[in-house]
Design an enzyme around this catalytic site. Structure first.
Site, PDB file in Angstrom:
ATOM      1  N   GLY A  16       3.589   3.463   5.351  1.00 55.44           N
ATOM      2  CA  GLY A  16       4.619   3.027   6.299  1.00 55.44           C
ATOM      3  C   GLY A  16       5.192   1.657   6.032  1.00 55.44           C
ATOM      4  N   LEU A  17       4.855   1.046   4.884  1.00 57.64           N
ATOM      5  CA  LEU A  17       5.389  -0.290   4.606  1.00 57.64           C
ATOM      6  C   LEU A  17       6.465  -0.267   3.518  1.00 57.64           C
ATOM      7  CD1 LEU A  17       2.190  -2.564   4.841  1.00 57.64           C
ATOM      8  CD2 LEU A  17       3.868  -2.028   6.608  1.00 57.64           C
ATOM      9  N   GLY A  18       6.963   0.913   3.193  1.00 56.01           N
ATOM     10  CA  GLY A  18       8.141   1.009   2.325  1.00 56.01           C
ATOM     11  C   GLY A  18       7.848   0.989   0.842  1.00 56.01           C
ATOM     12  N   SER A  19       6.642   1.377   0.458  1.00 60.30           N
ATOM     13  CA  SER A  19       6.258   1.310  -0.952  1.00 60.30           C
ATOM     14  C   SER A  19       7.242   2.049  -1.874  1.00 60.30           C
ATOM     15  CB  SER A  19       4.853   1.893  -1.094  1.00 60.30           C
ATOM     16  OG  SER A  19       4.580   2.201  -2.409  1.00 60.30           O
ATOM     17  N   PRO A  43       0.828  -1.212   0.000  1.00 58.51           N
ATOM     18  CA  PRO A  43       0.000   0.000   0.000  1.00 58.51           C
ATOM     19  C   PRO A  43       0.865   1.266   0.000  1.00 58.51           C
ATOM     20  CG  PRO A  43      -0.338  -1.311   2.017  1.00 58.51           C
ATOM     21  CD  PRO A  43       0.619  -2.064   1.166  1.00 58.51           C
ATOM     22  N   ASP A  82      14.737   2.747   5.363  1.00 59.49           N
ATOM     23  CA  ASP A  82      13.829   2.058   4.431  1.00 59.49           C
ATOM     24  C   ASP A  82      14.609   1.403   3.289  1.00 59.49           C
ATOM     25  OD1 ASP A  82      11.789   3.083   5.948  1.00 59.49           O
ATOM     26  OD2 ASP A  82      10.627   3.839   4.251  1.00 59.49           O
ATOM     27  N   ALA A 140      10.438   3.008  -1.576  1.00 57.63           N
ATOM     28  CA  ALA A 140      11.774   2.400  -1.706  1.00 57.63           C
ATOM     29  C   ALA A 140      11.685   1.069  -2.443  1.00 57.63           C
ATOM     30  CB  ALA A 140      12.399   2.205  -0.327  1.00 57.63           C
ATOM     31  N   ALA A 141      10.613   0.315  -2.228  1.00 55.32           N
ATOM     32  CA  ALA A 141      10.493  -0.989  -2.885  1.00 55.32           C
ATOM     33  C   ALA A 141      10.233  -0.817  -4.388  1.00 55.32           C
ATOM     34  CB  ALA A 141       9.375  -1.801  -2.240  1.00 55.32           C
TER      35      ALA A 141
HETATM   36  O1  PMV Z   1       8.630   5.710   5.052  1.00 54.21           O
HETATM   37  P1  PMV Z   1       7.947   5.338   6.326  1.00 54.21           P
HETATM   38  O2  PMV Z   1       6.617   5.951   6.495  1.00 54.21           O
HETATM   39  O3  PMV Z   1       8.005   3.889   6.573  1.00 54.21           O
HETATM   40  O4  PMV Z   1       8.791   5.996   7.525  1.00 54.21           O
HETATM   41  C1  PMV Z   1      10.147   5.856   7.629  1.00 54.21           C
HETATM   42  C2  PMV Z   1      10.604   6.016   9.016  1.00 54.21           C
HETATM   43  C3  PMV Z   1      10.884   7.429   9.521  1.00 54.21           C
HETATM   44  O5  PMV Z   1      11.726   7.232  10.651  1.00 54.21           O
HETATM   45  C4  PMV Z   1       9.611   8.103   9.971  1.00 54.21           C
HETATM   46  C5  PMV Z   1      11.586   8.298   8.504  1.00 54.21           C
HETATM   47  C6  PMV Z   1      13.018   7.894   8.189  1.00 54.21           C
HETATM   48  O6  PMV Z   1      13.519   8.363   7.173  1.00 54.21           O
HETATM   49  O7  PMV Z   1      13.631   7.146   8.952  1.00 54.21           O
END
Ligand code: PMV
Length: 315
Positions: free
Chosen positions: A107-110, A103, A154, A112-113
């Site tokens: 917060g699940l790394g979409s 999704p 991430d 970067a993945a």
């Molecule tokens: O990208 P997210 O939503 O999984 O968040 C990453 C984690 C944070 O600590 C909030 C940001 C970071 O760059 O470390």
């Protein structure tokens, strides 16, 4: 050139989000239950590079005159432009199709993945595969465009696909999961751009350093304690640490009523601990559960308003 396929997993930050931006340790694990998958297929001579993202009904031609403020440009084209420039390669005649079950903005790394799968497929199609170290450096540059001030956690956990103990600007280390444990992941259904939450926490830190510094320090200590519990095969110890980490994230203003409700629902249904995971203000929460409780707690989260919930085994 050749046809090439590549994939990248999602990720779960177990402990330490936000404080990690401010150089405290954090730990994260890859999440294989969700994936981004890219397939690169050589195209007719002169056709150029095309990205096809059927999930969002989008076809983008990498022409150099795309709207660079478009989030789809950042997610799907910028990683490829960066990779071509790093490889010193001309724009190839290639169509890359990308699909993802991760999704977006949750917060699940979409981000970067997607970038990892796209760049891996491109490099393989060009017969110029990248080392994980080179790929990680490149995806970190992509993360900077998404987040402005990313810690790098991430891209690291997603590219290396291993549990990571991460301290900003230090070489990442992996760690052993001595005994597997079960998490239930619950989605609030609220999309929340990480960069806004990260910026707000940064401002809070600047305006109230005396109050915020001990919060960051304690979150970092929790991440280190959690790593020790995981390495010694005592995952039950993670429950209270998750609850404490969530309370500290609330103080950093990155929880939300939806996240608090889902964490409370999981605990009421018997979870050993619960916290938000990732940037917060929406997105996903995680709950530590006994394996046999996973179906009941998944159900409790859906009943409490989660738009999706699933169990996953870590380790
Ligand atoms: O990208 P997210 O939503 O999984 O968040 C990453 C984690 C944070 O600590 C909030 C940001 C970071 O760059 O470390």
């Amino acid at each position: 050139m050749q046809t090439a396929r590549a994939r990248a997993p999602g990720k779960i930050i177990l402990f330490g989000e936000h404080a990690v931006v401010h150089h405290q340790p954090a730990i994260a694990v890859p999440l294989a239950a969700v994936q981004a998958r890219a397939e690169a297929v050589p195209d007719d001579f002169g056709s150029g590079l095309t990205v096809h993202a059927p999930d969002v009904n989008c076809v983008l031609r990498v022409t150099g005159d795309l709207d660079q403020s478009d989030p789809l440009y950042n997610a799907l084209v910028y990683p490829l432009e960066l990779a071509l420039s790093a490889l010193n390669a001309p724009v190839p005649d290639l169509t890359i199709t990308i699909r993802s079950s991760i999704p977006i903005a949750s917060g699940l790394g979409s981000g970067a993945a997607l970038a990892t799968a796209l760049v891996r497929a491109l490099a393989l199609a060009l017969c110029r595969p990248l080392s994980n170290d080179a790929l990680n450096a490149l995806i970190y540059e992509v993360e900077k465009r998404h987040h402005s001030n990313p810690s790098g956690i991430d891209n690291t956990v997603i590219v290396y696909e291993r549990p990571v103990y991460f301290v900003r600007d230090a070489p990442p280390t992996s760690f052993i999961i001595a005994a597997p444990f079960t998490l239930v992941v619950g989605d609030t259904g609220v999309n929340s751009p990480t960069h806004l939450a990260v910026t707000d926490v940064g401002r809070l830190f600047e305006t109230e350093p005396e109050r915020i510094t001990p919060i960051f320090t304690r979150i970092g200590a929790i991440a280190s304690q959690a790593r020790a519990a995981i390495e010694t095969g005592s995952p039950a110890a993670l429950g209270p640490l998750m609850n404490e980490n969530h309370a500290l994230l609330r103080e950093l203003t990155v929880s939300s009523p939806e996240l608090d409700d889902l964490c409370a629902a999981a605990l009421r249904a018997g979870a050993l601990g619960a916290k938000l995971s990732g940037g917060g203000r929406g997105g996903n929460m995680i709950a530590l559960v006994a394996p046999e409780q996973a179906p009941a707690i998944t159900g409790a989260l859906l009943e409490a308003g989660a738009t999706a919930a699933f169990a996953t085994t870590v380790g």
